[in-house]
Each structure stands twice: as C-alpha cells, then as structure tokens.
Scaffold this active site. Structure first.
Site, PDB file in Angstrom:
ATOM      1  N   ASN A 108       0.853  -1.184   0.000  1.00 36.29           N
ATOM      2  CA  ASN A 108       0.000   0.000   0.000  1.00 36.29           C
ATOM      3  C   ASN A 108       0.893   1.241   0.000  1.00 36.29           C
ATOM      4  OD1 ASN A 108      -2.634   1.135  -0.025  1.00 36.29           O
ATOM      5  ND2 ASN A 108      -2.459   1.602   2.150  1.00 36.29           N
ATOM      6  N   ASP A 218      -6.215   8.696   5.264  1.00 35.87           N
ATOM      7  CA  ASP A 218      -5.574   7.900   4.217  1.00 35.87           C
ATOM      8  C   ASP A 218      -4.150   8.418   4.025  1.00 35.87           C
ATOM      9  OD1 ASP A 218      -5.011   6.383   1.890  1.00 35.87           O
ATOM     10  OD2 ASP A 218      -7.080   6.464   1.218  1.00 35.87           O
TER      11      ASP A 218
END
Length: 313
Positions: A108, A218
């Site tokens: 990620n 995020d």
C-alpha cells in the site's frame, strides 16, 4: 481575514484508485498511480505533458530515487525499479516472504525516509474484516538480490498501514493506520526508521484519532511548519492537524467525495496535490478519479528528499 483556499483540477485522470502522489522538483513532474488499473501516471506541471506506464500487477506506491530517471515501485510482494526514460519495469530488487501472505495481500503506501530507507506498508484487501497488515523498511544494497525487508510493525500492531511523514528534525515518523483511524508519532533512529525500546515496544504516541464522521485518514504529508495534511477518504476533504496537540487547524472541502492521498509540490511547494478515486453509485462527482491542486494562504510543503539510493548494477 484569510483568503479562501484555491482548488483546481490539474489532471482529469479518471483513476479507479488514484494514490501515492510524488512530486519531483528536479523535473517538475508529479507522479501518481492508479492501483486498480495497474498504471503509473506522470504529469509535467509547466507544460501539461502527460504519459503513463502499465504494470503487470497492481502497483501500490512509488518512491523517487537519487537517479531522477528511476523510481521504486511496490507491487504485491515485489519492489521493482522503474526506468522512466525507457518506460520499462525492471526486475524485483526485493520480495517479501510467502509466509507474510500472498492471497489478498499487496503493498500500500510507502515513502523514502530522509536517510534513504524505503518505508512501506502491506495491506490485506479485507482489512475492514480486521485482517491486519505489516510495515517494513527496505534498504537497497550493492547487489539487488541482497536487498531485504525489516519488519517494523507486525500484524499485532497495525491494521491498514497508510500515509507517513517525517518531522524536519528527522527524529519522528508520523504514521496513519487507516483501520484504527489514528495518526501516531514514532521515535526513529538516525535513518528515520521507528525503533523499539529494550522492552521490545515502540516509543510512540497517538497524535490524533479522527472521528468516523470526519472520514477515514488515508495518505498524508507534512508542511514546512511541521503540521500534518491528511486526505480524509469518504470525507471529501483534506485536513491539517497540529503534530503536537492533534488539533485540527484547517479543513478544505473538495469537489469530490473520495480523496486518497496528498503531497506538496509546484513552485515553492505551495500546491497540495490530492489524488482521488472512483465514486460508485448515484450522483458521482464530475471529476472523480482526478488530481486536484489545493493552495492555502501561508502554507507550503517541507522540502522533499530523493534519498533512496539505487544498487550498483
């Protein structure tokens, strides 16, 4: 009275899952990825030139290197070198062991620490079902095959590893765990890598836990004043938090619902570039999946480091 933030669509990229914006001030280029489309995007700000490069699997994140023509890219289990001049994806320089998960797992978010270590997280696609991730440090050695991963956060310590940033003194790493909706500050070593105390625990503190109604944190970046800017996924905004108190200092609503990550760039590092993703369902935003520029009066980014060193071939 402060002026209103300036918000502009700079790339109408229609990303399914836009992520990992990286500004290279040496070339005036903004790089970002569309994870689900397995694609790297490049946008030259001064000219508007755009080009892309397709990968053979999902690409979670990218990081600049000391060679401005090359990037690191983290895929499912592999980290590879991308040759921008030749538009080629090179062989893997490091691979996580199969015992750390293969199915439903991928890299990620990740960044190069100020001292050149690639700090990168790996996530489970079903993280909302409490399937955890891991956080690694990867050091590139003189022989590519000798590059290894050091596990920084174990599955017992992280759910969904996401945005990270370093303070200007290089003593702290700020880290987003999207699964816990937290930003945590970790004490680091001289390379900007979180370290453990003699008891095996990290010297860390939670800076802020972001309420669910604000959106989930995020991607993240840091401003020159030391404050943290975070994309609030599903909150339609980017927000700024004091890195010491956790107090929210700014919140900028965007003309999209699902921002994903942000980085400072442009002349004087005064533009906050924000990636976004698709918006399924009714009434999607006009420019979902695009990249936006946000300018807030008096705010600029910290100087970027191109610290990841390439191995000798």
């Amino acid at each position: 009275m402060a002026s209103q933030p300036k918000i502009e669509l700079v790339v109408n990229s229609r990303c399914i899952l836009g992520e990992s914006p990286v500004w290279d001030e040496r070339t005036g280029t903004l790089y970002f990825v569309d994870i689900n489309s397995k694609r790297l995007h490049a946008f030259v700000l001064a000219t508007g030139q755009q080009y892309g490069l397709d990968f053979y699997e999902k690409v979670g994140t990218i990081a600049p290197t000391t060679d401005k023509s090359k990037l690191l890219a983290a895929l499912s289990r592999d980290v590879v070198i991308v040759d921008l001049d030749k538009r080629l994806v090179g062989p893997a320089v490091a691979t996580v062991p199969e015992s750390h998960g293969v199915e439903e797992m991928r890299f990620n978010d990740g960044k190069a620490s100020p001292a050149g270590v690639f700090v990168v997280g790996r996530m489970h696609n079903k993280w909302r079902d409490n399937n955890p991730g891991r956080l690694y440090a990867m050091r590139l050695q003189s022989i590519p095959e000798s590059s290894t991963f050091q596990e920084l956060l174990t599955p017992e310590e992280v759910v969904l590893p996401n945005g990270m940033a370093w303070d200007t003194q290089r003593s702290l790493m700020y880290f987003v765990d999207t699964g816990l909706s937290t930003i945590t500050a970790y004490k680091t070593d001289g390379e900007g890598v979180p370290v453990r105390n003699s008891d095996g625990k990290h010297d860390s503190r939670v800076v802020v836990t972001i309420p669910k109604e604000e959106g989930i944190p995020d991607g993240m970046t840091i401003a020159a004043d030391g404050n943290l800017w975070v994309a609030l996924a599903d909150g339609g905004a980017v927000a700024c938090y004091d890195a010491n108190s956790g107090k929210q200092l700014h919140k900028v609503q965007l003309p999209v619902k699902r921002p994903t990550a942000c980085t400072f760039g442009g002349p004087g590092l005064k533009q906050l570039f924000v990636t976004t993703r698709e918006e399924p369902g009714n009434n999607p935003s006009e420019h979902w999946g695009g990249v936006f520029s946000v300018e807030v009066e008096g705010v600029k980014g910290a100087a970027a480091a191109y610290a990841v060193k390439l191995p000798v071939q």
